[in-house]
Scaffold this motif. Structure first.
Motif, PDB file in Angstrom:
ATOM      1  N   PHE A   1      22.815  33.538 -10.983  1.00 50.91           N
ATOM      2  CA  PHE A   1      22.788  34.554 -11.113  1.00 50.91           C
ATOM      3  C   PHE A   1      23.733  34.983 -10.263  1.00 50.91           C
ATOM      4  O   PHE A   1      24.761  35.281 -10.185  1.00 50.91           O
ATOM      5  CB  PHE A   1      21.415  35.176 -11.017  1.00 50.91           C
ATOM      6  CG  PHE A   1      21.263  36.800 -10.655  1.00 50.91           C
ATOM      7  CD1 PHE A   1      21.498  36.919 -11.766  1.00 50.91           C
ATOM      8  CD2 PHE A   1      21.705  37.039  -9.454  1.00 50.91           C
ATOM      9  CE1 PHE A   1      21.432  38.666 -12.488  1.00 50.91           C
ATOM     10  CE2 PHE A   1      21.126  38.393  -9.161  1.00 50.91           C
ATOM     11  CZ  PHE A   1      21.725  38.979 -10.719  1.00 50.91           C
ATOM     12  N   LYS A   2      23.106  34.523  -8.598  1.00 52.04           N
ATOM     13  CA  LYS A   2      24.122  34.797  -7.396  1.00 52.04           C
ATOM     14  C   LYS A   2      25.111  34.996  -7.674  1.00 52.04           C
ATOM     15  O   LYS A   2      26.399  35.461  -6.958  1.00 52.04           O
ATOM     16  CB  LYS A   2      23.936  34.100  -5.958  1.00 52.04           C
ATOM     17  CG  LYS A   2      22.281  35.231  -5.852  1.00 52.04           C
ATOM     18  CD  LYS A   2      22.445  36.227  -5.206  1.00 52.04           C
ATOM     19  CE  LYS A   2      21.441  36.965  -5.029  1.00 52.04           C
ATOM     20  NZ  LYS A   2      21.660  38.589  -4.389  1.00 52.04           N
ATOM     21  N   LEU A   3      25.443  33.505  -8.688  1.00 54.55           N
ATOM     22  CA  LEU A   3      27.138  33.175  -8.283  1.00 54.55           C
ATOM     23  C   LEU A   3      27.715  33.845  -9.384  1.00 54.55           C
ATOM     24  O   LEU A   3      29.039  34.214  -9.243  1.00 54.55           O
ATOM     25  CB  LEU A   3      27.148  31.333  -8.647  1.00 54.55           C
ATOM     26  CG  LEU A   3      28.559  30.832  -8.916  1.00 54.55           C
ATOM     27  CD1 LEU A   3      29.192  30.727  -7.220  1.00 54.55           C
ATOM     28  CD2 LEU A   3      28.289  29.705  -9.569  1.00 54.55           C
TER      29      LEU A   3
ATOM     30  N   PHE B   1      25.326  22.814 -15.968  1.00 50.83           N
ATOM     31  CA  PHE B   1      25.436  21.692 -14.568  1.00 50.83           C
ATOM     32  C   PHE B   1      24.746  21.940 -13.426  1.00 50.83           C
ATOM     33  O   PHE B   1      23.708  20.418 -12.984  1.00 50.83           O
ATOM     34  CB  PHE B   1      27.397  21.849 -13.463  1.00 50.83           C
ATOM     35  CG  PHE B   1      26.782  21.440 -12.518  1.00 50.83           C
ATOM     36  CD1 PHE B   1      27.577  20.293 -12.554  1.00 50.83           C
ATOM     37  CD2 PHE B   1      26.708  21.870 -11.097  1.00 50.83           C
ATOM     38  CE1 PHE B   1      27.347  19.277 -11.344  1.00 50.83           C
ATOM     39  CE2 PHE B   1      27.060  21.469  -9.957  1.00 50.83           C
ATOM     40  CZ  PHE B   1      27.174  20.354  -9.930  1.00 50.83           C
ATOM     41  N   PHE B   2      24.158  23.238 -13.523  1.00 49.15           N
ATOM     42  CA  PHE B   2      22.886  23.836 -12.812  1.00 49.15           C
ATOM     43  C   PHE B   2      21.343  23.128 -13.205  1.00 49.15           C
ATOM     44  O   PHE B   2      20.621  22.641 -12.000  1.00 49.15           O
ATOM     45  CB  PHE B   2      22.825  25.552 -12.624  1.00 49.15           C
ATOM     46  CG  PHE B   2      24.042  25.772 -11.382  1.00 49.15           C
ATOM     47  CD1 PHE B   2      23.396  26.357 -10.171  1.00 49.15           C
ATOM     48  CD2 PHE B   2      24.884  26.047 -11.857  1.00 49.15           C
ATOM     49  CE1 PHE B   2      24.271  26.757  -9.393  1.00 49.15           C
ATOM     50  CE2 PHE B   2      26.714  26.596 -10.778  1.00 49.15           C
ATOM     51  CZ  PHE B   2      25.798  26.965  -9.777  1.00 49.15           C
TER      52      PHE B   2
ATOM     53  N   GLN C   1      25.544  39.074 -21.544  1.00 46.49           N
ATOM     54  CA  GLN C   1      26.976  38.170 -21.918  1.00 46.49           C
ATOM     55  C   GLN C   1      26.472  37.599 -20.980  1.00 46.49           C
ATOM     56  O   GLN C   1      26.322  35.473 -21.369  1.00 46.49           O
ATOM     57  CB  GLN C   1      28.333  38.512 -22.639  1.00 46.49           C
ATOM     58  CG  GLN C   1      28.050  39.280 -23.598  1.00 46.49           C
ATOM     59  CD  GLN C   1      29.472  40.107 -23.586  1.00 46.49           C
ATOM     60  OE1 GLN C   1      30.387  40.174 -22.491  1.00 46.49           O
ATOM     61  NE2 GLN C   1      30.272  40.121 -24.489  1.00 46.49           N
ATOM     62  N   MET C   2      26.449  36.856 -19.855  1.00 49.00           N
ATOM     63  CA  MET C   2      26.329  35.438 -18.780  1.00 49.00           C
ATOM     64  C   MET C   2      24.857  35.488 -18.255  1.00 49.00           C
ATOM     65  O   MET C   2      24.586  33.730 -18.791  1.00 49.00           O
ATOM     66  CB  MET C   2      27.455  35.900 -17.590  1.00 49.00           C
ATOM     67  CG  MET C   2      28.473  36.165 -17.484  1.00 49.00           C
ATOM     68  SD  MET C   2      29.116  36.546 -16.003  1.00 49.00           S
ATOM     69  CE  MET C   2      28.721  38.196 -15.432  1.00 49.00           C
ATOM     70  N   ALA C   3      23.877  36.429 -18.900  1.00 45.68           N
ATOM     71  CA  ALA C   3      22.577  35.617 -19.080  1.00 45.68           C
ATOM     72  C   ALA C   3      22.315  35.065 -20.717  1.00 45.68           C
ATOM     73  O   ALA C   3      21.516  34.038 -20.386  1.00 45.68           O
ATOM     74  CB  ALA C   3      21.839  36.992 -18.753  1.00 45.68           C
ATOM     75  N   TYR C   4      22.686  35.436 -21.172  1.00 46.47           N
ATOM     76  CA  TYR C   4      22.441  34.525 -23.103  1.00 46.47           C
ATOM     77  C   TYR C   4      23.980  33.425 -22.376  1.00 46.47           C
ATOM     78  O   TYR C   4      23.018  32.560 -23.285  1.00 46.47           O
ATOM     79  CB  TYR C   4      23.415  35.721 -24.092  1.00 46.47           C
ATOM     80  CG  TYR C   4      23.239  34.833 -25.275  1.00 46.47           C
ATOM     81  CD1 TYR C   4      21.803  34.883 -25.751  1.00 46.47           C
ATOM     82  CD2 TYR C   4      24.241  34.191 -25.737  1.00 46.47           C
ATOM     83  CE1 TYR C   4      21.890  33.707 -27.301  1.00 46.47           C
ATOM     84  CE2 TYR C   4      24.380  33.699 -26.356  1.00 46.47           C
ATOM     85  CZ  TYR C   4      22.798  33.283 -27.567  1.00 46.47           C
ATOM     86  OH  TYR C   4      23.499  32.954 -28.123  1.00 46.47           O
TER      87      TYR C   4
ATOM     88  N   PHE D   1      15.075  36.574 -16.814  1.00 41.15           N
ATOM     89  CA  PHE D   1      15.208  36.270 -15.547  1.00 41.15           C
ATOM     90  C   PHE D   1      16.437  36.796 -15.339  1.00 41.15           C
ATOM     91  O   PHE D   1      16.590  38.030 -14.273  1.00 41.15           O
ATOM     92  CB  PHE D   1      15.699  34.769 -15.765  1.00 41.15           C
ATOM     93  CG  PHE D   1      15.525  34.484 -14.130  1.00 41.15           C
ATOM     94  CD1 PHE D   1      14.151  33.770 -13.424  1.00 41.15           C
ATOM     95  CD2 PHE D   1      17.259  34.600 -13.577  1.00 41.15           C
ATOM     96  CE1 PHE D   1      14.086  33.454 -12.016  1.00 41.15           C
ATOM     97  CE2 PHE D   1      16.578  34.055 -11.656  1.00 41.15           C
ATOM     98  CZ  PHE D   1      15.786  33.653 -11.749  1.00 41.15           C
ATOM     99  N   PHE D   2      18.375  37.113 -15.625  1.00 39.55           N
ATOM    100  CA  PHE D   2      18.768  37.937 -14.937  1.00 39.55           C
ATOM    101  C   PHE D   2      18.685  39.560 -15.105  1.00 39.55           C
ATOM    102  O   PHE D   2      18.902  40.379 -14.477  1.00 39.55           O
ATOM    103  CB  PHE D   2      20.254  37.469 -15.779  1.00 39.55           C
ATOM    104  CG  PHE D   2      21.043  36.262 -15.582  1.00 39.55           C
ATOM    105  CD1 PHE D   2      22.546  36.096 -15.873  1.00 39.55           C
ATOM    106  CD2 PHE D   2      20.433  35.045 -15.001  1.00 39.55           C
ATOM    107  CE1 PHE D   2      23.049  35.136 -14.814  1.00 39.55           C
ATOM    108  CE2 PHE D   2      21.221  33.838 -14.800  1.00 39.55           C
ATOM    109  CZ  PHE D   2      21.786  34.044 -14.772  1.00 39.55           C
ATOM    110  N   ASP D   3      17.814  39.774 -15.720  1.00 38.87           N
ATOM    111  CA  ASP D   3      17.984  41.508 -16.370  1.00 38.87           C
ATOM    112  C   ASP D   3      16.628  42.389 -15.383  1.00 38.87           C
ATOM    113  O   ASP D   3      17.274  42.519 -14.342  1.00 38.87           O
ATOM    114  CB  ASP D   3      16.840  42.055 -17.487  1.00 38.87           C
ATOM    115  CG  ASP D   3      17.299  43.041 -18.189  1.00 38.87           C
ATOM    116  OD1 ASP D   3      17.825  43.982 -17.753  1.00 38.87           O
ATOM    117  OD2 ASP D   3      16.402  43.318 -18.018  1.00 38.87           O
ATOM    118  N   ALA D   4      16.081  40.560 -15.069  1.00 35.64           N
ATOM    119  CA  ALA D   4      14.778  40.689 -14.101  1.00 35.64           C
ATOM    120  C   ALA D   4      15.766  41.384 -12.334  1.00 35.64           C
ATOM    121  O   ALA D   4      15.535  42.496 -11.562  1.00 35.64           O
ATOM    122  CB  ALA D   4      13.636  40.200 -13.524  1.00 35.64           C
TER     123      ALA D   4
END
Length: 165
Positions: free
Chosen positions: A53-55, A2-3, A78-81, A140-143
């Motif tokens: 990521f913030k959400l 959606f994003f 897991q959420m990043a993947y 991106f999420f890890d960074a």
């Protein structure tokens, strides 16, 4: 997904307005606006990836609060993947739909000297972009989590480079 769709909608609106306000007869300007539209699309996708990521970070904190052991049942990795994969899949769906729309047009690709491998090449490129979005999401999420801003820049720069190619 959606994003990604919302970022695509906003990028399309910006590009549409810029094309309408410009001189349509100037081919060089229109080419520049095409490059501008691709860059804006990438930057909006990455901005929406950050918002997502913030959400998810807020949701993770909420899940940890209501769990019995004080830990979230889903890890940030897991959420990043899943986030990267969903960005990639919806991007791939849009790419494949455009290619399939071309295939039902008045001519068939490959008849008049075009490559007969157009569809298989497009499928492999779409698959590569799905994988890239997955990798970009994880990096991106890890960074963001570790506050490694150079990795964020690397993701944005490689996304811009890939889209530019």
């Amino acid at each position: 997904a959606f994003f990604w769709l919302v970022s695509l909608l906003l990028a399309s609106l910006i590009w549409f307005i810029s094309v309408r306000l410009s001189d349509r007869e100037d081919a060089k300007l229109q080419y520049g606006l095409l490059i501008f539209g691709a860059a804006v699309s990438v930057l909006l996708q990455e901005a929406f990836r950050f918002a997502y990521f913030k959400l998810l970070k807020k949701a993770d904190e909420g899940l940890a609060m209501i769990s019995e052991d004080g830990r979230s049942p889903i890890s940030l990795r897991q959420m990043a993947y899943v986030s990267g994969l969903s960005f990639g899949i919806i991007s791939g769906v849009f790419s494949v739909i455009n290619i399939l729309a071309d295939s039902i047009g008045p001519g068939i690709v490959g008849i008049h000297g075009d490559s007969p491998y157009y569809f298989i090449t497009s499928a492999f490129l779409t698959m590569a972009l799905v994988l890239l979005h997955t990798f970009w999401g994880v990096i991106f999420f890890d960074a963001c989590e570790r506050r490694r801003y150079w990795c964020l820049g690397l993701v944005v720069a490689s996304h811009l480079l890939t889209s530019g190619l």
